[in-house]
Design a protein around this motif. Sequence first.
Motif, PDB file in Angstrom:
ATOM      1  N   MET A 118       0.853  -1.186   0.000  1.00  0.00           N
ATOM      2  CA  MET A 118       0.000   0.000   0.000  1.00  0.00           C
ATOM      3  C   MET A 118       0.889   1.237   0.000  1.00  0.00           C
ATOM      4  N   GLU A 119       0.675   2.135  -0.952  1.00  0.00           N
ATOM      5  CA  GLU A 119       1.446   3.376  -0.978  1.00  0.00           C
ATOM      6  C   GLU A 119       1.312   4.104   0.359  1.00  0.00           C
ATOM      7  N   ASP A 120       2.415   4.655   0.850  1.00  0.00           N
ATOM      8  CA  ASP A 120       2.415   5.371   2.125  1.00  0.00           C
ATOM      9  C   ASP A 120       3.195   6.674   1.993  1.00  0.00           C
ATOM     10  N   PRO A 121       2.499   7.828   2.029  1.00  0.00           N
ATOM     11  CA  PRO A 121       1.063   7.998   2.269  1.00  0.00           C
ATOM     12  C   PRO A 121       0.235   7.534   1.071  1.00  0.00           C
ATOM     13  N   GLY A 122      -1.035   7.240   1.353  1.00  0.00           N
ATOM     14  CA  GLY A 122      -1.889   6.741   0.282  1.00  0.00           C
ATOM     15  C   GLY A 122      -3.355   7.004   0.551  1.00  0.00           C
ATOM     16  N   TYR A 123      -4.172   6.604  -0.395  1.00  0.00           N
ATOM     17  CA  TYR A 123      -5.607   6.882  -0.365  1.00  0.00           C
ATOM     18  C   TYR A 123      -6.296   6.101   0.753  1.00  0.00           C
ATOM     19  N   LEU A 124      -7.046   6.802   1.614  1.00  0.00           N
ATOM     20  CA  LEU A 124      -7.709   6.164   2.746  1.00  0.00           C
ATOM     21  C   LEU A 124      -8.784   5.177   2.301  1.00  0.00           C
ATOM     22  N   GLY A 125      -9.445   5.451   1.190  1.00  0.00           N
ATOM     23  CA  GLY A 125     -10.461   4.531   0.690  1.00  0.00           C
ATOM     24  C   GLY A 125      -9.869   3.175   0.353  1.00  0.00           C
ATOM     25  N   ALA A 126      -8.672   3.184  -0.216  1.00  0.00           N
ATOM     26  CA  ALA A 126      -7.995   1.927  -0.529  1.00  0.00           C
ATOM     27  C   ALA A 126      -7.578   1.208   0.742  1.00  0.00           C
ATOM     28  N   ARG A 127      -7.076   1.965   1.716  1.00  0.00           N
ATOM     29  CA  ARG A 127      -6.672   1.349   2.980  1.00  0.00           C
ATOM     30  C   ARG A 127      -7.868   0.671   3.650  1.00  0.00           C
ATOM     31  N   GLY A 128      -9.017   1.366   3.675  1.00  0.00           N
ATOM     32  CA  GLY A 128     -10.202   0.797   4.279  1.00  0.00           C
ATOM     33  C   GLY A 128     -10.692  -0.436   3.547  1.00  0.00           C
ATOM     34  N   ALA A 129     -10.651  -0.404   2.212  1.00  0.00           N
ATOM     35  CA  ALA A 129     -11.106  -1.551   1.433  1.00  0.00           C
ATOM     36  C   ALA A 129     -10.200  -2.758   1.662  1.00  0.00           C
ATOM     37  N   LEU A 130      -8.899  -2.535   1.778  1.00  0.00           N
ATOM     38  CA  LEU A 130      -7.966  -3.630   2.023  1.00  0.00           C
ATOM     39  C   LEU A 130      -8.165  -4.217   3.417  1.00  0.00           C
TER      40      LEU A 130
END
Length: 499
Positions: free
Chosen positions: A233-245
């Motif tokens: 996961m890219e860091d920093p990265g999109y919160l929507g992607a983090r939540g979906a993962l």
Amino acid sequence: MANQVKSGITNILELQPQDSTPLYRQLYERLRLAILTKQLIAGVQLPSTRSLASELGISRNTVLLAYDQLLAEGYVEGKVGSGTTVAYVLPETLLSPAKTKSNPQFEHQQYSHKRLSQRGTALVKTPLIPKPLQTSKGKQQRIFRPGISAVDAFPHELWSQLIARRARNSLQNLLTDHELAGYRPLREAIAAHIVVARGVRCTADQIIMVAGFQGGFDLAARVLLDPGDPVWMEDPGYLGARGALIGAGANLVPVPVDTEGLDIAAGIAKCPQPRLIYVTPSHQFPLGVTMSLTRRLALLEWANQNGTWILEDDYDSEYRFVGRPLTALQGIDISNCVIYFGTFSKVLFPALRLGYLVVPPDLVEAFIAVRHFIGTRVPILEQAVLADFMNEGHFNRHIRRMRSLYAQRRATLVAALERELEFEIYAPETGMHLVLWLPPGMDDKLASQQAAAVGIDAMPLSLFSITETKAGLLLGYAAVDVHEIHDGVHRLAKALRAI
């Protein structure tokens, strides 16, 4: 007459300015817990928003937001600003059966934690993008909020005419079931567009319509991931992607991003065998950097050798102000390891929750089979109207107009920031936002809160980071006209100087 809470209320609140949770949310949660545990008893009058803000050393808007939430949920009564008291009948009393022996604090903890799955608990703890600020009249205030398109410049009348025409002439035909992959004419229009505009290699048969980013990511995760699978996961990265993962039960591996994009060497050192990699190569969110060609080729070669899937999020790459938009990562993938995601929420308007996946030919059948069971079809009328909008040339004309408009607004914002603040700015020639880097020692969460107090939605970069990152603020310019930009930057600069 209701009892008045004295200044001792500050002893039970204990706000944490350094915490990632917004201050208004912290205040709401502590007041709610105090009410549930009888520290604040029924009928007691809360301090005025102005006096409580003064005691706590926070903005009055922060207190107003917390009080408004308590009032909306039924924990307090009265009119905010004219006397607010603790309610006699609490929401928990109405929703739960009576108990003969109880401890409200213990019961609340049981409800909040014991009934949730591990993934549910992890999702609850995942940071959320704060809701847009509200003005005193309840109107959404989005000055400099990233990710918001210029809704004022969208051809509303034309869109309304297309909706009316579809509803009048072909609604009956649209009411029957259609392909699980989505409305065929729209998929054909999308394929024709992205082959030319983004260099994507696909046919309409590879396109699957989804309900925005979350719908697309959820579908991809169900097909490709098992609980516990490692994902870069890219860091920093999109919160929507983090939540979906997290919702998919994935094991997140935060990988740093540098000036060339995702740091592949760092990712390999952390986790040499990821199941999936999530990237935003054309315009990294939130930093805005573009992945170099060398890094792209290396990523594709390494993913192919290791049997790793790549999910490419191409969220706003249509908006490049110098030269042609760069070819998508999928367009140079010869091993069919990239799943490409596009959305219309950024390029048209936020409420249009329409997105699409482009999947490799040998995965199409699996994606459609899974789609059958999760029931996330998108509205057929909106798909038909969007197909008309694209096939009649309106979409390309709108993109061209917005490129010119956003380029002007970007230039205005950069000039205003350079005039008002001697801070470093990263404003790439693409996208809808820029990064204002803060001086060493300045906390971007505190800076964001100070900005919010003067009506500025400047999101802290640390909100999107799993590990530590340099402090900065994200400033969106797409939805702000040039006159608002000058005033907004002036207010922002004044707020930041006060820190």
